[in-house]
Design an enzyme around this catalytic site. Structure first.
Site, PDB file in Angstrom:
ATOM      1  N   GLU A 327       0.837  -1.198   0.000  1.00 29.76           N
ATOM      2  CA  GLU A 327       0.000   0.000   0.000  1.00 29.76           C
ATOM      3  C   GLU A 327       0.871   1.247   0.000  1.00 29.76           C
ATOM      4  O   GLU A 327       1.759   1.376   0.851  1.00 29.76           O
ATOM      5  CB  GLU A 327      -0.896   0.040   1.241  1.00 29.76           C
ATOM      6  CG  GLU A 327      -2.046  -0.923   1.218  1.00 29.76           C
ATOM      7  CD  GLU A 327      -3.052  -0.633   2.314  1.00 29.76           C
ATOM      8  OE1 GLU A 327      -4.242  -0.891   2.100  1.00 29.76           O
ATOM      9  OE2 GLU A 327      -2.657  -0.152   3.396  1.00 29.76           O
ATOM     10  N   CYS A 328       0.636   2.145  -0.940  1.00 32.69           N
ATOM     11  CA  CYS A 328       1.300   3.435  -0.998  1.00 32.69           C
ATOM     12  C   CYS A 328       2.824   3.274  -0.957  1.00 32.69           C
ATOM     13  O   CYS A 328       3.420   2.870  -1.936  1.00 32.69           O
ATOM     14  CB  CYS A 328       0.791   4.367   0.101  1.00 32.69           C
ATOM     15  SG  CYS A 328       1.081   6.118  -0.246  1.00 32.69           S
ATOM     16  N   GLY A 329       3.479   3.540   0.169  1.00 36.65           N
ATOM     17  CA  GLY A 329       4.919   3.351   0.236  1.00 36.65           C
ATOM     18  C   GLY A 329       5.330   1.930  -0.099  1.00 36.65           C
ATOM     19  O   GLY A 329       6.338   1.691  -0.775  1.00 36.65           O
ATOM     20  N   THR A 428      -1.055  -0.840  -4.683  1.00 37.07           N
ATOM     21  CA  THR A 428      -1.738   0.377  -5.101  1.00 37.07           C
ATOM     22  C   THR A 428      -1.394   1.519  -4.165  1.00 37.07           C
ATOM     23  O   THR A 428      -1.013   1.286  -3.006  1.00 37.07           O
ATOM     24  CB  THR A 428      -3.264   0.167  -5.115  1.00 37.07           C
ATOM     25  OG1 THR A 428      -3.914   1.397  -5.403  1.00 37.07           O
ATOM     26  CG2 THR A 428      -3.756  -0.351  -3.780  1.00 37.07           C
TER      27      THR A 428
END
Length: 437
Positions: A327-329, A428
């Site tokens: 997720e993200c990072g 994502t």
């Protein structure tokens, strides 16, 4: 009976986080069982709430969480706490245009649970005008009750007197008056406050905030303003379900953003979370069923991640037979490369084909709803997942992987495909909070 109150403000930057943390720490030092909560999507403040009280913080998000899940989490929060102080995100009424009670604002929670509001007003640059602001809050919504006012960033005793007298003439009690003191400000970076776990002298700072609160606020009066808090029975049916029985979770200064309620539910559902540190060149244990790379600040540690040879090799082997989600990072680390703020490019895991850059920052912020195109650790194909995006990194290469989900904003406006998947690897920029109901 647990009692609760919401700490709100007209806007971000009014000082409500420092006031909240100071109150929590001051009451905990008195031996009172007190818990912090946070409206909306925020990982960072619950960490300070937890450190200040010794009880885990919780997010309560009226847009991302179904009413049943909201009640379940609120009910759990009352089990071992005498008081709950619920800190508003942004301004008290700030949310998105949505169905009644589903805007994501703290005001939704005030209405739903009949909780009073302690309003923190930054009165720098004004005096009796503060009373007009207070009156606006008191009359804007008859179902959201202002119970008391804390004046923040006062310049002098005369300043306090002018503000207090004007506000109390409206029938609103002023229960705190804080003089301007920049040394009490918590340091920030691009995603908000520097996180609680990064302070070498965290408790010293929390105790300074508590000392300020003891000196400047009437804590007994504030506790008297709190109302009984007894949420209706709820359900965890729409919580994010454990993606496996044993979950390898990246956890260090580069990977820090996992919502407390997500990890708590995984454990309650019988899953075991097995942490490892990529920055220490650790890797997921081979007896784990799934690996989860949460968000965080990999852009600050990209060189060390690129040099973590054991982490890189084991992740590649893990991905051959078991699911990995970022997720993200974590999504950034799953890609081919990450360009840091200085413009230096670092090789990442290469388990997905995209590359990201932090050299030219662009803020991406907002609620999101994702419909999964394929099964992944977030859920089965077709599942609707609610969450948010908050990042400054940009995609500079997309690769050739399949999209993971179709994304919409908080009002249902389509945003196109989001994230990628390749084999058992998915990721994502979108942070999942709960399943949609």
């Amino acid at each position: 009976m647990t009692r609760a109150i919401i700490i709100g403000a007209p806007r971000s930057g009014s000082g409500k986080t420092s006031v909240t943390i100071g109150i929590l720490r001051a009451l905990a030092r008195r031996g009172i069982k007190v818990r912090g909560a946070k409206s909306g999507p925020d990982y960072i403040d619950p960490g300070f709430h937890t450190a200040a009280t010794g009880l885990s913080g919780v997010n309560l998000d009226s847009w991302a969480m179904s009413p049943d899940l909201l009640n379940a989490l609120a009910g759990n929060a009352t089990e071992d706490a005498d008081f709950i102080f619920l800190e508003s995100a942004m301004g008290l009424f700030d949310g998105i245009p949505a169905g009644q009670g589903r805007t994501g604002s703290a005001a939704d929670l005030a209405r739903l649970y009949h909780l009073p509001v302690l309003l923190v007003l930054d009165v720098s640059g004004q005096s009796t005008t503060a009373a007009a602001v207070a009156k606006g809050f008191a009359t804007y919504d008859p179902d959201v009750r202002m119970a008391g006012i804390v004046l923040n960033r006062l310049g002098s005793e005369r300043h306090r007197k002018l503000c207090s007298e004007a506000i109390e003439a409206l029938g609103l009690p002023v229960v705190g008056a804080i003089l301007r003191d920049p040394t009490l400000n918590l340091p920030e970076r691009h995603l908000g406050l520097v996180q609680a776990g990064e302070y070498a002298d965290l408790m010293t700072h929390l105790d300074r905030l508590a000392d300020m609160v003891e000196k400047s606020l009437d804590l007994d009066a504030i506790m008297a303003l709190a109302a009984p808090f007894s949420p209706s029975p709820g359900s965890f049916e729409n919580a994010l379900q454990p993606p496996g029985q044993r979950i390898a979770l990246a956890e260090d200064a580069a990977f820090t953003f996992l919502y407390p309620h997500v990890a708590a539910h995984w454990r309650q559902a019988g899953a075991e979370i097995v942490p490892f540190s990529p920055l220490a060149d650790e890797a997921p244990a081979q007896d784990c069923d799934v690996c989860w790379l949460p968000g965080g600040y990999p852009e600050l540690h990209a060189g060390r991640l690129a040099a973590a040879t054991n982490f890189r090799a084991v992740m590649a082997r893990f991905a051959e037979t078991k699911p990995i989600h970022g997720e993200c990072g974590g999504f950034m680390v799953l890609g081919e490369a990450l360009e840091d703020a200085a413009g230096e490019t670092h090789a990442m895991l290469g388990l997905l084909g995209h590359s990201t850059s932090f050299a030219k920052r662009k803020m991406n912020l907002g609620y999101r709803e994702a419909r999964l195109r394929a099964a992944c650790p977030l859920g089965p194909q077709g599942a609707l997942i609610r969450g948010h995006e908050f990042h400054y990194a940009q995609m500079i290469a997309t690769g050739n992987d399949e999209p993971l989900a179709d994304l919409a904003d908080g009002q249902g406006n389509p945003l196109g495909a989001s994230g990628y998947r390749r084999g058992l690897v998915s990721g994502t920029f979108f942070h999942a909070i709960a399943r949609s109901a």
